[in-house]
Design a protein around this motif. Structure first.
Motif, PDB file in Angstrom:
ATOM      1  N   UNK A   1      51.843  21.961  11.767  1.00  0.00           N
ATOM      2  CA  UNK A   1      53.072  22.005  12.096  1.00  0.00           C
ATOM      3  C   UNK A   1      54.063  21.623  10.511  1.00  0.00           C
ATOM      4  N   UNK A   2      55.379  22.475  10.114  1.00  0.00           N
ATOM      5  CA  UNK A   2      56.190  21.587   9.522  1.00  0.00           C
ATOM      6  C   UNK A   2      57.456  22.792   9.654  1.00  0.00           C
TER       7      UNK A   2
ATOM      8  N   UNK B   1      55.555  34.299   5.234  1.00  0.00           N
ATOM      9  CA  UNK B   1      54.464  34.940   4.710  1.00  0.00           C
ATOM     10  C   UNK B   1      54.416  36.449   5.470  1.00  0.00           C
ATOM     11  N   UNK B   2      55.815  36.894   6.127  1.00  0.00           N
ATOM     12  CA  UNK B   2      56.317  37.787   7.001  1.00  0.00           C
ATOM     13  C   UNK B   2      56.489  38.458   5.653  1.00  0.00           C
TER      14      UNK B   2
ATOM     15  N   UNK C   1      68.419  27.881  -0.069  1.00  0.00           N
ATOM     16  CA  UNK C   1      67.004  26.550   1.095  1.00  0.00           C
ATOM     17  C   UNK C   1      65.666  27.211   1.170  1.00  0.00           C
ATOM     18  N   UNK C   2      65.549  26.810   2.324  1.00  0.00           N
ATOM     19  CA  UNK C   2      64.102  27.299   1.844  1.00  0.00           C
ATOM     20  C   UNK C   2      63.549  27.030   3.589  1.00  0.00           C
ATOM     21  N   UNK C   3      63.207  28.168   4.212  1.00  0.00           N
ATOM     22  CA  UNK C   3      63.051  27.825   6.262  1.00  0.00           C
ATOM     23  C   UNK C   3      61.143  28.771   5.767  1.00  0.00           C
TER      24      UNK C   3
ATOM     25  N   UNK D   1      55.679  28.357  10.227  1.00  0.00           N
ATOM     26  CA  UNK D   1      55.658  27.400  10.055  1.00  0.00           C
ATOM     27  C   UNK D   1      54.766  26.328   9.954  1.00  0.00           C
ATOM     28  N   UNK D   2      53.806  25.973   8.872  1.00  0.00           N
ATOM     29  CA  UNK D   2      52.774  25.351   8.697  1.00  0.00           C
ATOM     30  C   UNK D   2      52.677  25.036   7.430  1.00  0.00           C
ATOM     31  N   UNK D   3      51.791  23.701   7.094  1.00  0.00           N
ATOM     32  CA  UNK D   3      51.587  23.935   5.815  1.00  0.00           C
ATOM     33  C   UNK D   3      50.414  23.978   5.418  1.00  0.00           C
TER      34      UNK D   3
END
Length: 504
Positions: A65-66, A95-96, A171-173, A177-179
């Motif tokens: 998780x990230x 990736x959406x 901004x980057x989200x 929310x995974x690495x």
């Protein structure tokens, strides 16, 4: 000659070597010395965490998780050690929309580090590359910081590389929310460099100055429970694993549960489908029962479970020398003369837990080893069939989209008829392409098929250089059965049939 500098015609980038720089233990007691160059060293603080390091062999990748603490800033600090020149170290992406619409990644390309950033869907990717190779089997520290549009990458505390993003966004989200660390097979459909898995060691990974526990896994499924107890009005129940923040310091949990669960009872309430009312689901699918229990295959075939819900029917050979186990040290050669120069047909079973290796190669080697050839290789767990029958045309590649390095039997059927190529995997996955060459006939010279490896290819291509390790069975070429154990050509090789279990 005690000093090679004496009487030299030319000296270039030469300095005196004073001996192993870490021999005198120059670092503090809580740090360890690592040699970086002939006369230089770096001191690296040793982690107190028992799960600080992780070794990846190219067959496994991990997910964590990230969630960025600051959308305008990303910070990564890690140690790595590898002798391999390529591989994905980590990937974080939006990736959406598309896997490369917004992303941050660190990859190894030809031994050099490459950090890629794209945080604006309308801008181009920005790349920061190191100028020194790090595939020397030594520890290297990598420190990367992105603050708004500025990117700085430091290598071994002495090499600094910097660039600036040209995008409007800062901004980057990531979503999800995974690495992804070590590899991410879904990227293989988009970019070859991101498709290759990292093989080597990682240590002391921190993200946004938070230590990352490398060995522990994320939970499979979690529930939020409510009770009438005012001291504990709400709590969580985790099935499959326990998150790090809920573990005690002396926790003995090493890995999560992998398998099938039929029913669970919580607070005297039976949950027949554990997916209902879950707070989080990760890597979960419905299990319909052992797929071979109903004997779905014909009488002359045997059912093999490939995944929890899938199976394949494999015809049982009556030949005693139908199977062959290869450990990577031995490869075999068989005579091969095509019955029809416009057609090649291969049908075989394979089983392996290794992600790379040459399964077979047939070539016109009188000119060059890759002027005209057919080959089947395993790359990062995926099958790749290559064809080049015209010296003036480029190679044509057919790749599978599912991994087969799971230690289970898989059937591979390949047919080339003139310019059309079809590869079928497990009778359910079909891949097809067309050659663009003028030629349609292929005649190998010498007339051999090399199975399991061919060391003379190592001078030309790394992927074809690696030996196959695993089992082969029921190989037929142009509908002719191939005797794997017997044969005059391989009589001096120590060959053995496949064991019942693949454990190597």
């Amino acid at each position: 000659m005690n000093d090679i500098r004496h009487n030299a015609v030319e000296l270039f980038n030469l300095s005196e070597y004073y001996g192993y720089p870490c021999q005198s233990n120059p670092c503090p007691s809580n740090q360890q010395c690592y040699q970086r160059e002939s006369n230089n060293y770096t001191c690296i603080e040793q982690s107190k965490h028992h799960d600080a390091s992780l070794e990846l062999d190219g067959t496994v990748n991990v997910i964590y998780s990230y969630t960025p603490l600051n959308l305008n800033r990303n910070y990564f600090d890690l140690l790595l050690k590898t002798k391999h020149s390529s591989g994905l170290i980590f990937y974080i992406g939006e990736t959406s929309i598309s896997f490369f619409s917004k992303y941050i990644s660190l990859i190894l390309v030809n031994g050099f580090l490459q950090f890629e950033t794209k945080i604006d869907i309308n801008s181009s990717v920005v790349v920061v590359k190191s100028r020194i190779r790090i595939d020397d089997g030594r520890w290297h520290r990598v420190e990367i910081e992105r603050f708004r549009r500025r990117i700085i990458m430091k290598l071994d505390d002495s090499h600094r590389y910097q660039t600036v993003l040209l995008s409007k966004e800062t901004e980057f989200y990531p979503n999800p929310s995974y690495i992804y660390i070590g590899g991410y097979n879904r990227l293989c459909n988009y970019d070859e460099q991101h498709c290759r898995s990292y093989r080597g060691c990682l240590n002391n990974v921190t993200i946004d100055h938070n230590y990352l526990s490398l060995i522990k896994e994320s939970p499979v499924i979690s529930y939020e429970l409510f009770s009438s107890n005012i001291l504990w009005p709400r709590s969580f129940t985790f099935i499959g694993n326990l998150p790090n923040q809920y573990r005690s310091t002396n926790s003995h949990i090493i890995e999560g549960f992998q398998g099938a669960i039929q029913k669970i009872i919580l607070n005297n309430h039976s949950i027949n489908d554990i997916r209902h009312n879950a707070v989080e689901l990760f890597n979960l699918s419905e299990y319909y029962g052992y797929p071979c229990q109903s004997n779905p295959c014909p009488s002359n075939q045997q059912c093999y479970q490939r995944e929890l819900n899938n199976y394949t029917c494999i015809e049982q050979s009556k030949h005693q020398d139908a199977s062959l186990e290869l450990d990577g040290t031995v490869n075999v050669i068989y005579s091969y003369t095509p019955l029809n120069l416009n057609r090649n047909y291969f049908d075989l079973l394979l089983k392996t837990k290794h992600s790379s290796g040459l399964i077979f190669y047939i070539g016109e080697t009188s000119i060059s080893f890759f002027s005209k050839y057919l080959s089947l290789i395993l790359i990062n767990g995926f099958l790749q069939f290559e064809t080049k029958i015209d010296i003036n045309s480029s190679v044509v590649v057919v790749k599978s989209r599912i991994r087969i390095d799971d230690g289970r039997w898989h059937r591979v059927e390949i047919e080339r008829f003139r310019r059309r190529i079809i590869m079928k995997l497990d009778d359910s996955h079909r891949y097809q392409t067309v050659l663009l060459s003028k030629e349609t006939e292929f005649y190998p010279n010498p007339s051999y098929i090399y199975i399991g490896g061919y060391n003379r290819l190592c001078n030309y291509d790394e992927q074809h250089c690696r030996s196959y390790r695993g089992c082969l069975n029921n190989i037929t070429i142009d509908h002719n059965y191939l005797s794997l154990i017997k044969g005059d050509i391989n009589q001096h090789r120590l060959l053995k049939p496949c064991s019942s279990n693949l454990t190597k």
